[in-house]
Design an enzyme around this catalytic site. Structure first.
Site, short mmCIF file in Angstrom:
data_model
loop_
_atom_site.label_atom_id
_atom_site.label_comp_id
_atom_site.label_asym_id
_atom_site.label_seq_id
_atom_site.Cartn_x
_atom_site.Cartn_y
_atom_site.Cartn_z
N GLU A 119 89.12 28.59 68.81
CA GLU A 119 88.58 27.28 68.61
C GLU A 119 87.04 26.68 68.92
O GLU A 119 87.12 26.10 69.58
CB GLU A 119 89.69 26.32 68.74
CG GLU A 119 91.33 26.72 68.82
CD GLU A 119 91.71 25.41 69.29
OE1 GLU A 119 91.53 24.60 70.55
OE2 GLU A 119 93.43 25.92 68.61
N GLU B 54 97.84 30.52 66.90
CA GLU B 54 99.03 29.84 67.66
C GLU B 54 99.55 28.91 66.41
O GLU B 54 98.76 27.80 65.77
CB GLU B 54 97.87 28.62 68.02
CG GLU B 54 97.11 29.30 69.19
CD GLU B 54 96.36 28.59 70.87
OE1 GLU B 54 96.33 27.34 70.86
OE2 GLU B 54 95.01 29.16 70.85
C1 BG6 Z 1 94.53 24.76 71.41
C2 BG6 Z 1 93.88 25.56 72.72
O1 BG6 Z 1 94.25 24.16 71.48
O2 BG6 Z 1 95.77 24.51 71.41
C3 BG6 Z 1 94.89 25.89 74.15
O3 BG6 Z 1 93.42 26.80 71.82
C4 BG6 Z 1 95.49 24.33 74.24
O4 BG6 Z 1 93.46 26.46 74.80
C5 BG6 Z 1 96.61 25.33 73.56
O5 BG6 Z 1 96.08 25.40 75.89
C6 BG6 Z 1 97.31 23.05 73.42
O6 BG6 Z 1 96.83 22.15 73.47
P1 BG6 Z 1 96.75 21.28 74.82
O7 BG6 Z 1 95.82 20.24 74.81
O8 BG6 Z 1 97.94 20.91 74.85
O9 BG6 Z 1 96.50 22.75 76.15
#
Ligand code: BG6
Length: 457
Positions: free
Chosen positions: A162, A360
């Site tokens: 990202e 993800e």
């Molecule tokens: C993604 C990232 O943006 O989402 C992770 O790759 C992150 O590092 C995950 O933890 C969830 O988002 P957040 O901001 O709730 O941790």
């Protein structure tokens, strides 16, 4: 209805070094920022309090096995491996990452490795971070070191996770260090990140390593409020800024001409060198990781821009709150399952149908203890979330999209940057006091789905 996935489909999850390892070694921007402004982090919990993967990697890999993962992505910490970013390699880090990689392979879990997941070594930030081309060179050397140390066994590499997020967080919207608000500096950081990516790809190709190299992008399909040309144009600009600013260079080897023209008109283009475009063309990838959490809904601006305000992407659009949208209220993100299909179709139709996978997807929920039944978190909402997305992914595959797998964020509840432990994402519940790990109901569901390569609704 039964949904069956192609043979050898990748089932697994993703995590990152800084969010899981604990036992900090080699200062990052997060350690530095937390020491100065702990109030920026939920309940004042910082990056040293994570899920202790550094100690528990072996038993955690057993848990991955219990989840029937055939693949797993994590990152190497640049600061742990090379504490000052450019000098000596830390032998303890080499030993740690060797052990993790070897154990994953021994357990039949293919390691996917990211080189940079938001964790800039502080020594590199002190000389300007991604604003400084010397950091691009240091990153290229770090990538080369990783390929040489681990490239005989790691066959799936990702240069960045990202990369737009440190741009947004650090240089536009004040949720990452160094908390700058300046579009031109943000554009410089994004541009230099693309150059760093391309240099790593170049080094990988030159070394003739056995595997493949890609990048992980968080793609947020931009949906206009209506088909009114003003709304459609607003969505187009949002797409250029947040998706195509990375998607086009890594898949087409060049920037979209209308993005360049827009930034030029507003005097926001970063400084470029003539040889950069050749390098960017060499940064084309083998495999795209797609992180999908939410769509972006936009409309044209209803009000004039304050000419005194800093130049921002929002000069060209406003966020649109669609009535009736389904929300994850804990994270404040819309849940829109067809988005995953729209991303895949866009890649198929406009980018030559690249090899890709969902790297993800996930749902962070607060206070999950309230769902405990007989000692286990009954997170049916997460099962619904996953199966909802998987049905759309399945439709994409059945229509010819080249999607090879599905990884969830994440296997065990972990530390989420400024949100720390507010929202939990894991298949496995983490007790922060005792560090005890307990399988959630979604973990059981995912293990069965992966084992059967299918699920029923
Ligand atoms: C993604 C990232 O943006 O989402 C992770 O790759 C992150 O590092 C995950 O933890 C969830 O988002 P957040 O901001 O709730 O941790």
């Amino acid at each position: 209805m039964k949904y069956t996935f192609p043979d050898n489909f990748w089932w697994g999850s993703a995590s990152s070094a800084l969010q899981t390892e604990g036992t900090r070694e080699g200062e990052t921007t997060w350690d530095y920022w937390f020491a100065r402004e702990p109030n920026r982090f939920h309940n004042g919990v910082g990056p040293q309090q994570t899920s202790t993967f550094y100690q528990h990697w072996k038993t955690d890999i057993q848990l991955l096995k219990q989840l029937n993962h055939n693949s797993f992505r994590t990152s190497i910490s640049w600061a742990r491996l090379i504490p000052d970013g450019i000098g000596e390699v830390n032998p303890k880090a080499v030993e740690f990452y060797n052990q993790v990689i070897d154990e994953l392979i021994k357990q039949g879990i293919t390691p996917f490795i990211t080189l940079f997941h938001f964790d800039m070594p502080m020594a590199m930030q002190e000389i300007g971070g991604w604003e400084n081309r010397d950091v691009v060179e240091a990153y290229a050397r770090y990538a080369q070191v990783c390929f040489d140390l681990f490239g005989d066994r790691v066959l799936h590499w990702f240069t960045f996770n990202e990369p737009i997020v440190p741009v947004e967080g650090g240089y536009l919207y004040d949720f990452h260090y160094p908390n700058v608000v300046d579009f031109r500096r943000a554009a410089t950081v994004a541009y230099h990140t693309v150059l760093a990516h391309a240099k790593a790809v170049q080094a990988y190709r030159a070394g003739h390593y056995a595997g493949e190299i890609g990048i992980v992008l968080n793609l947020t399909p931009s949906y206009p409020r209506s088909q009114n040309p003003a709304d459609v144009k607003a969505a187009h600009v949002a797409d250029l800024m947040f998706n195509r600013s990375f998607l086009d260079p890594v898949l087409r080897g060049e920037y979209p001409a209308d993005l360049v023209a827009l930034l030029k008109t507003h005097n926001q283009l970063p400084a470029c060198k003539p040889e950069d475009s050749l390098l960017i063309a060499e940064g084309k990838i083998d495999l795209l990781g797609i992180n999908y959490y939410q769509p972006r809904r936009v409309k044209c601006r209803d009000s004039a821009v304050n000419p005194q305000a800093p130049f921002m992407p929002e000069w060209f659009f406003e966020n649109y709150e669609m009535p009736g949208r389904k929300m994850n209220p804990y994270r404040g993100w819309e849940i829109y399952e067809p988005g995953i299909y729209d991303i895949l179709v866009n890649l198929r139709d406009n980018y030559g149908n690249p090899r890709c996978f969902i790297s993800e997807n996930g749902m962070g929920v607060e206070n999950e203890q309230r769902f405990i039944e007989n000692g286990q978190i009954n997170d049916q909402y997460r099962i619904d979330f996953i199966s909802g997305h998987l049905t759309w992914l399945h439709k994409g595959i059945s229509e010819g999209c080249n999607c090879l797998g599905y990884h969830m964020w994440t296997f065990i509840d972990n530390w989420s940057w400024c949100n720390a432990y507010k929202n939990r994402y894991g298949f496995i519940q983490l007790d922060l006091e005792t560090q005890q790990r307990t399988l959630k109901k979604s973990g059981e569901w995912f293990a069965a789905t992966s084992l059967n390569n299918s699920f029923d609704i």
